[in-house]
Structure formats: structure tokens, C-alpha cells
Design a protein around this motif. Structure first.
Motif, PDB file in Angstrom:
ATOM      1  N   ALA A 111       0.596  -1.247  -0.425  1.00 42.17           N
ATOM      2  CA  ALA A 111       0.064   0.303   0.066  1.00 42.17           C
ATOM      3  C   ALA A 111       0.846   1.201  -0.100  1.00 42.17           C
ATOM      4  CB  ALA A 111      -0.938   0.078   1.253  1.00 42.17           C
ATOM      5  N   LEU A 112       0.655   1.713  -0.664  1.00 45.54           N
ATOM      6  CA  LEU A 112       1.564   3.734  -0.497  1.00 45.54           C
ATOM      7  C   LEU A 112       0.681   4.714   0.607  1.00 45.54           C
ATOM      8  CD1 LEU A 112       0.952   4.162  -4.321  1.00 45.54           C
ATOM      9  CD2 LEU A 112       3.086   3.136  -3.877  1.00 45.54           C
ATOM     10  N   ALA A 113       2.080   4.301   1.183  1.00 44.00           N
ATOM     11  CA  ALA A 113       1.450   6.021   1.763  1.00 44.00           C
ATOM     12  C   ALA A 113       0.794   6.879   1.206  1.00 44.00           C
ATOM     13  CB  ALA A 113       3.155   6.688   2.406  1.00 44.00           C
ATOM     14  N   GLY A 114       0.340   7.450   2.596  1.00 44.62           N
ATOM     15  CA  GLY A 114      -0.902   8.640   2.000  1.00 44.62           C
ATOM     16  C   GLY A 114      -2.407   8.541   2.209  1.00 44.62           C
ATOM     17  N   SER A 115      -2.437   7.126   1.308  1.00 48.33           N
ATOM     18  CA  SER A 115      -3.823   6.940   1.666  1.00 48.33           C
ATOM     19  C   SER A 115      -4.250   5.700   3.068  1.00 48.33           C
ATOM     20  CB  SER A 115      -4.395   5.378   0.828  1.00 48.33           C
ATOM     21  OG  SER A 115      -3.711   5.016   0.280  1.00 48.33           O
ATOM     22  N   ALA A 116      -2.610   5.228   3.431  1.00 47.20           N
ATOM     23  CA  ALA A 116      -2.864   4.219   4.454  1.00 47.20           C
ATOM     24  C   ALA A 116      -3.176   5.037   5.488  1.00 47.20           C
ATOM     25  CB  ALA A 116      -1.955   3.249   4.326  1.00 47.20           C
ATOM     26  N   THR A 117      -2.766   3.845   6.790  1.00 49.25           N
ATOM     27  CA  THR A 117      -3.380   4.715   8.401  1.00 49.25           C
ATOM     28  C   THR A 117      -2.080   3.827   9.064  1.00 49.25           C
ATOM     29  OG1 THR A 117      -4.558   2.669   8.977  1.00 49.25           O
ATOM     30  CG2 THR A 117      -5.113   5.165   8.750  1.00 49.25           C
ATOM     31  N   SER A 118      -1.579   2.731   8.744  1.00 51.71           N
ATOM     32  CA  SER A 118      -0.601   2.202   8.769  1.00 51.71           C
ATOM     33  C   SER A 118       0.251   1.747   7.521  1.00 51.71           C
ATOM     34  CB  SER A 118      -1.048   1.096   9.762  1.00 51.71           C
ATOM     35  OG  SER A 118      -1.533   0.231   9.480  1.00 51.71           O
ATOM     36  N   ILE A 119       1.661   0.746   7.849  1.00 50.31           N
ATOM     37  CA  ILE A 119       2.795   0.301   7.193  1.00 50.31           C
ATOM     38  C   ILE A 119       4.002  -0.523   7.673  1.00 50.31           C
ATOM     39  CG2 ILE A 119       4.386   2.261   8.032  1.00 50.31           C
ATOM     40  CD1 ILE A 119       5.533   3.060   4.924  1.00 50.31           C
ATOM     41  N   ARG A 120       3.760  -1.513   6.813  1.00 51.78           N
ATOM     42  CA  ARG A 120       4.997  -2.566   7.158  1.00 51.78           C
ATOM     43  C   ARG A 120       6.472  -2.474   6.656  1.00 51.78           C
ATOM     44  NH1 ARG A 120       3.296  -8.468   7.911  1.00 51.78           N
ATOM     45  NH2 ARG A 120       2.004  -7.925   9.881  1.00 51.78           N
ATOM     46  N   LEU A 121       7.247  -1.805   7.372  1.00 50.13           N
ATOM     47  CA  LEU A 121       8.934  -2.288   7.618  1.00 50.13           C
ATOM     48  C   LEU A 121       9.254  -3.172   6.798  1.00 50.13           C
ATOM     49  CD1 LEU A 121       9.421   0.861   9.351  1.00 50.13           C
ATOM     50  CD2 LEU A 121       8.954   1.270   7.105  1.00 50.13           C
ATOM     51  N   PRO A 122      10.252  -3.192   5.589  1.00 54.68           N
ATOM     52  CA  PRO A 122      10.521  -5.133   5.544  1.00 54.68           C
ATOM     53  C   PRO A 122      11.457  -5.718   6.813  1.00 54.68           C
ATOM     54  CG  PRO A 122      11.541  -3.384   4.049  1.00 54.68           C
ATOM     55  CD  PRO A 122      10.963  -2.328   5.694  1.00 54.68           C
ATOM     56  N   PHE A 123      11.531  -5.947   7.593  1.00 47.27           N
ATOM     57  CA  PHE A 123      11.715  -6.721   8.031  1.00 47.27           C
ATOM     58  C   PHE A 123      10.947  -7.030   9.732  1.00 47.27           C
ATOM     59  CE2 PHE A 123      13.474  -2.366   9.174  1.00 47.27           C
ATOM     60  CZ  PHE A 123      12.624  -2.041  10.008  1.00 47.27           C
ATOM     61  N   ALA A 124      11.543  -8.133  10.811  1.00 48.87           N
ATOM     62  CA  ALA A 124      10.483  -8.529  11.544  1.00 48.87           C
ATOM     63  C   ALA A 124       9.815  -7.050  12.859  1.00 48.87           C
ATOM     64  CB  ALA A 124      10.859  -9.764  12.505  1.00 48.87           C
ATOM     65  N   ASN A 125       9.045  -7.190  13.161  1.00 46.93           N
ATOM     66  CA  ASN A 125       7.883  -6.294  13.673  1.00 46.93           C
ATOM     67  C   ASN A 125       8.318  -4.963  13.104  1.00 46.93           C
ATOM     68  OD1 ASN A 125       6.739  -5.638  16.602  1.00 46.93           O
ATOM     69  ND2 ASN A 125       8.613  -5.564  17.737  1.00 46.93           N
ATOM     70  N   GLY A 126       8.329  -4.677  11.869  1.00 48.07           N
ATOM     71  CA  GLY A 126       7.908  -4.098  11.591  1.00 48.07           C
ATOM     72  C   GLY A 126       6.887  -2.692  11.254  1.00 48.07           C
ATOM     73  N   ASP A 127       5.779  -3.015  11.662  1.00 44.66           N
ATOM     74  CA  ASP A 127       4.425  -2.377  11.323  1.00 44.66           C
ATOM     75  C   ASP A 127       4.660  -1.093  12.452  1.00 44.66           C
ATOM     76  OD1 ASP A 127       2.948  -4.703  10.214  1.00 44.66           O
ATOM     77  OD2 ASP A 127       2.144  -5.540  11.541  1.00 44.66           O
TER      78      ASP A 127
END
Lengths: 115, 413
Positions: free
Chosen positions: B33-49
Motif C-alpha cells: 500500500a502506498l503511504a498517503g491513503s494508509a494508516t499503517s505501513i509494514r517495514l521490511p523486517f520482523a516487528n516492522g508494523d
């Protein structure tokens, strides 16, 4: 923007010659205004469970969110972090608190892990 | 003025939603999901929410790592939009929780004292009118940028690659201010302190020091401007030290106190924190001990893709524009090389406009995937001292100075 109040002050940079090779010349004056803002309270808290009362002492200096975003860490590693908070930053965590807090951190840390 | 400093306008937000990936022939988009519309993001490592937040003053949407004191990461798609990171998207990193939220520009004073001929107490007006103004484009990068990618993982701020930014800093030379005060012959280091402090008396105040020769090299600045505006409060309003080519820990925010020392600074933040192994690229084996440690210092070269990311989909036989940013660390970028085959072969990317040796440098290249399947793309920078990014990641217990060659895996359809 209602929490950002800008108070105008008459501080103006008169354009002067700039000689840095890497710079673009700037001729517009720059005004500096006083700033008054409110920061979010940073109320992120720790999940419940045995030891959460001791963990509340951590919240004196920082919210819980970054703690919850740590990678999987052993009890020994948590004990090291907790002792650093005591010795380096003055966290008011007593000797009796350390084992309780270490067990609490290790437990919630394991539970927080996501892929 | 206030609108410019406020949260992103809705049109800007829409722009960011649509502009991130895009404009390249043959792209099929990605699963993220692109930043801007989302309220969260998952970074590409464990526990990255991570939550995305618009709650911070003078800031647009940022990745929330810690609310208090704030740690806010720049969403990586921001870096695809230009050399300079918008002030309202520039990452934020504070150590101590007592951060002044009301700063009176007229009452503010920058004090200079210690081993000097005469103490100074300078108003902003004096700084801006009594010293020659200079402007410098420079990258500000957190020592722990990309710490979340360390393997084995290490404790600390779990940043993805967005704890960095590039701005045009306007200010005065530290050298000129020190010369006004008159540095004594016995001066060894210069210590910088800001308006922030801890909440517990025992917490060491955040202070950093530079050797006197470095402080007087004419490149270190006291900045009051960032891309032609005053600094956002969370980036150090009203004045911030700018130490070109050095990690951001030295770029003391809300700088209001400069002390010339006659000995090496032994305060906690110099003697105990931000230490690195005194080895090439601060690299040691996990568990290794017995090496000498020194204060972190010069930055290393890095480069990134900004219009493609891991998991992006492209079409075989269709040309794709590659875009990205690079920086040389403590000197300029000499070359950016990219590989479409996992590092077996490298080609030189085209370097775009040069804003100075401490700036981000945009690069571009054309790539045509040949066959369906997976392609591993890599990019590496070589700086003008001949230092190039390594193929294997450096490791140290602090999670500092990551600068491995970046690679992304593309799906070729």
C-alpha cells in the motif's frame, strides 16, 4: 493548524552575497517567527500483565511504542537494556524491580513479534 | 506561512498517492500500500508494523516510531520526488523528553563561552546580520539509519532507510562565530548543547563535541534556515549545528550553547554513547570484543532506488526507467553503478544535477528486463575518495553506519 501559532517578529535577513560553490544564490529575505506548538502527548502504554506497574516507570521519560517495536531479544539482553536505563539515564528502577521488569519485557517482546 | 508549515494539503496527498511508482513504461505496480491513503505501513523486517501519523506540528505524514520524545521516519516514497526532502517530511529524532514547545525568536540567545577571549550572547538578529550568511546543501542522516535491517538484529530505534534527508541549510560559519569570541590557544574541543533536557535530574543532558580544528574548518555551520524557511521546531528551531559529511548525532538541535573546552569532552554522549568499532566501516563480527571504540564520525557512501522497491512488478521486453538517490558520505559521489543481474554485471548510471558534495545526488538509468521470472537489481555508489559500498553488510552492536549495496527483487511478468 489551530495548535500552531505563529507570532510575527521583525527579524529579516537582508540578502548578502553568498560564495559557497555548492550553493544557489538566495536573494529573498528570510523571516524568522516565534513558534508555539503542542506535541502529541505520546500516551502509548504497555500491555497488561505481571510487571506492568514497574514498566510504568519507563513512561516517565518515553512512551512505550519504541519498546514494543524492538526485535526479539533475550532476557539477558533486556536486563542489559534495563540496567543501562538505570545507570546511564537515572531510571528510578530498584534492584528489586529488575527481575520483574526483565521478565515482563521478555514476555511482551516475544508476544509483539510479527513476521 | 502557516499553511506551508501545516499538514499536507489534500492535493499534495493525492499527488503522493499517485506519483510514487510510476511514470515508467512497463510497471505493474507493487503489492505494498502506498503511504498517503494508509494508516499503517509494514517495514521490511520482523516487528516492522508502524502507524502513519499526521499528529506532529509542522509535519506531514510520517512513520511513527516513538511518540515521546518523537522519533518520526520519512516514508521512503518521499525521496522519489527530488533531491531535497520537504521540511514537513524530514525525519525527526529526539533523545530527551523535555523539548521546549514555545520558542521566542526575539528572546533567544546563542551563548559562546569557555576557552574564549570574550563570551558572546548572540540574538538571531545578530547571527543573521553580523556574520556572512552561507548556504549549503547537505545530507543529514541518523547514525542508526536502517538499523532494522541489521542481522543479527540489535536493540535501538528500529529504522528503515528513512532516517535521513537532504536540505539546503542557511546559516553562518561556526568558525566566524568562534573567531568573534576569540579561541584561546589551549582549546581542544568545542561542545554544543541545545534547549532540550531530560525529565530526571540524573539523565545526562544531550551534548556533542567536535575537535577544535573541525569546528574551525569553515564548513561547519550554525543554521537558521532550511530550504529557505525557518527550521521546523522538531528539526531544531531556531538554530541547529550543521556538520557536513558527519552523522546527524553531531547536528545539535535548538543549539543555544557553545563551550570551548581545554580537554577532550568526557560527557556521556561523547564518551559512552554513539561509539563505533575503530575498524573499516565500523564492521565487527557479532559477539566480537576487544576492539578499540571511538566516537562515530564521518558518513559512508550510500545509494537507493526510489521509484522501484522490493516486490515491484515489471514486464519482460519493456524498458523501465530506474531512478534513485545517492550520496558520497563525507565527500561527493563519483559514480553510481547499477546491476540488473544480482551484481554479476554493473553499468554506470547517469548522474543528475550536482548540488554540492554533501548533497543527495539523483541518478537515473534505463533497464529492460529480458525474461519472465525474477530479477535482482542492485545499486552502489562510489565516492570521490574511491570508497564504495560493500556487497556484504557491516555489523556492530550499536546498529550504526549501515551502507551495504542495496538490492531489490523484481517480478518480471
Amino acid at each position: 493548524m489551530n495548535h500552531v501559532r505563529m507570532l510575527c517578529l521583525a527579524l529579516v535577513l537582508l540578502a548578502l552575497g553568498m560564495d559557497m560553490a555548492s550553493a544557489q544564490e538566495r536573494t529573498a529575505p528570510m523571516a524568522i517567527h516565534s513558534v508555539s506548538v503542542q506535541l502529541p502527548a505520546g500516551l502509548a502504554e504497555f500491555p497488561p500483565g505481571p510487571g506492568v506497574d514497574v514498566a510504568g516507570k519507563c513512561l516517565i521519560c518515553h512512551s512505550a511504542d519504541m519498546v514494543l517495536k524492538q526485535p526479539l531479544m533475550s532476557e539477558a539482553a533486556w536486563k542489559g537494556v534495563i540496567n543501562k536505563m538505570r545507570s546511564a539515564y537515572g531510571a528510578p528502577i530498584t534492584d528489586d524491580d529488575v527481575n520483574v521488569l526483565t521478565a515482563y519485557m521478555a514476555r511482551i517482546n516475544a508476544e509483539q513479534q510479527t513476521p | 506561512m502557516s499553511n506551508e508549515l501545516g499538514p499536507m494539503s489534500s492535493s499534495r496527498r493525492r499527488f503522493l498517492q499517485t506519483a510514487g511508482l510510476f511514470g515508467s513504461v512497463g510497471l505493474l505496480g507493487t503489492g505494498t500500500a502506498l503511504a498517503g491513503s494508509a494508516t499503517s505501513i509494514r517495514l521490511p523486517f520482523a516487528n516492522g508494523d508502524r502507524d502513519l501519523t499526521n499528529e506532529f506540528p509542522q509535519k506531514g505524514q510520517m512513520i511513527l516510531l516513538r511518540g515521546r520524545p518523537p522519533l518520526l521516519e520519512t516514508p521512503f516514497d518521499v525521496f522519489d520526488h527530488g533531491v531535497f526532502t520537504p521540511n514537513n517530511r524530514f525525519y525527526v529524532r529526539w533523545h530527551l523528553a523535555s523539548i521546549p514547545t514555545d520558542v521566542d525568536a526575539a528572546a533567544f540567545r546563542l551563548n559562546v563561552h569557555g576557552q574564549v577571549g570574550k563570551n558572546l550572547s548572540l540574538s538571531l538578529h545578530q547571527l543573521m546580520t553580523e556574520f556572512e550568511p552561507v548556504e549549503l546543501a547537505a545530507v543529514n542522516q541518523c547514525s542508526g539509519n536502517s538499523r532494522g535491517h541489521f542481522n543479527p538484529r540489535v536493540p535501538g530505534g528500529q529504522w528503515d532507510n528513512g532516517a535521513m534527508g537532504c536540505a539546503r541549510w542557511t546559516g553562518v560559519r561556526l568558525k566566524d562565530v568562534l573567531d568573534r569570541a576569540g579561541v584561546n590557544a589551549g582549546a581542544v574541543q568545542v561542545r554544543f548543547n541545545g534547549l532540550d533536557s531530560g525529565l530526571i535530574p540524573a539523565t545526562p543532558d544531550f551534548m556533542k563535541s567536535l575537535d577544535i580544528e573541525h569546528a574551525r574548518d569553515g564548513e561547519v555551520l550554525i543554521a537558521y534556515g532550511m530550504d529557505g524557511e525557518q527550521l521546523p521546531l522538531l528539526n531544531g528551531f531556531p538554530t541547529r549545528l550543521v556538520v557536513p559529511g558527519w552523522y546527524a548525532t553531531y547536528w545539535v538541535k535548538m543549539l543555544n550553547d557553545i563551550e570551548v573546552l581545554d580537554k577532550t569532552d568526557d560527557n556521556y554522549w561523547m564518551a559512552k554513547a554513539y561509539l563505533i568499532p575503530d575498524t573499516p566501516h565500523a564492521d565487527v563480527a557479532p559477539g566480537q570484543s576487544g576492539f578499540k571504540s571511538v566516537p562515530i564520525n564521518r558518513m559512508l557512501p550510500r545509494s537507493f532506488f526510489t521509484n522501484l522497491r522490493d516486490g515491484s512488478r515489471v514486464l519482460a521486453g519493456h524498458a523501465v526507467s530506474l531512478r534513485g538517490i545517492a550520496f558520497g558520505g563525507d565527500t561527493g559521489v563519483a559514480k553510481v553503478l547499477w546491476s540488473g543481474d544480482g551484481g554479476a554485471h554493473w553499468q554506470e548510471a547517469k548522474l543528475e544535477q550536482d548540488f554540492g558534495k554533501y548533497s543527495f545526488r539523483r541518478w537515473n538509468a534505463q533497464y529492460t528486463p529480458r525474461t519472465k521470472g525474477e530479477d535482482v537489481l542492485m545499486v552502489k555508489a562510489i565516492n570521490s575518495n574511491g570508497v564504495e559500498q560493500p556487497m556484504t553488510p557491516n555489523w556492530n552492536a550499536g546498529g550504526f553506519m549501515r551502507n551495504v549495496v542495496e538490492s531489490i527483487k523484481l517480478t518480471v511478468g
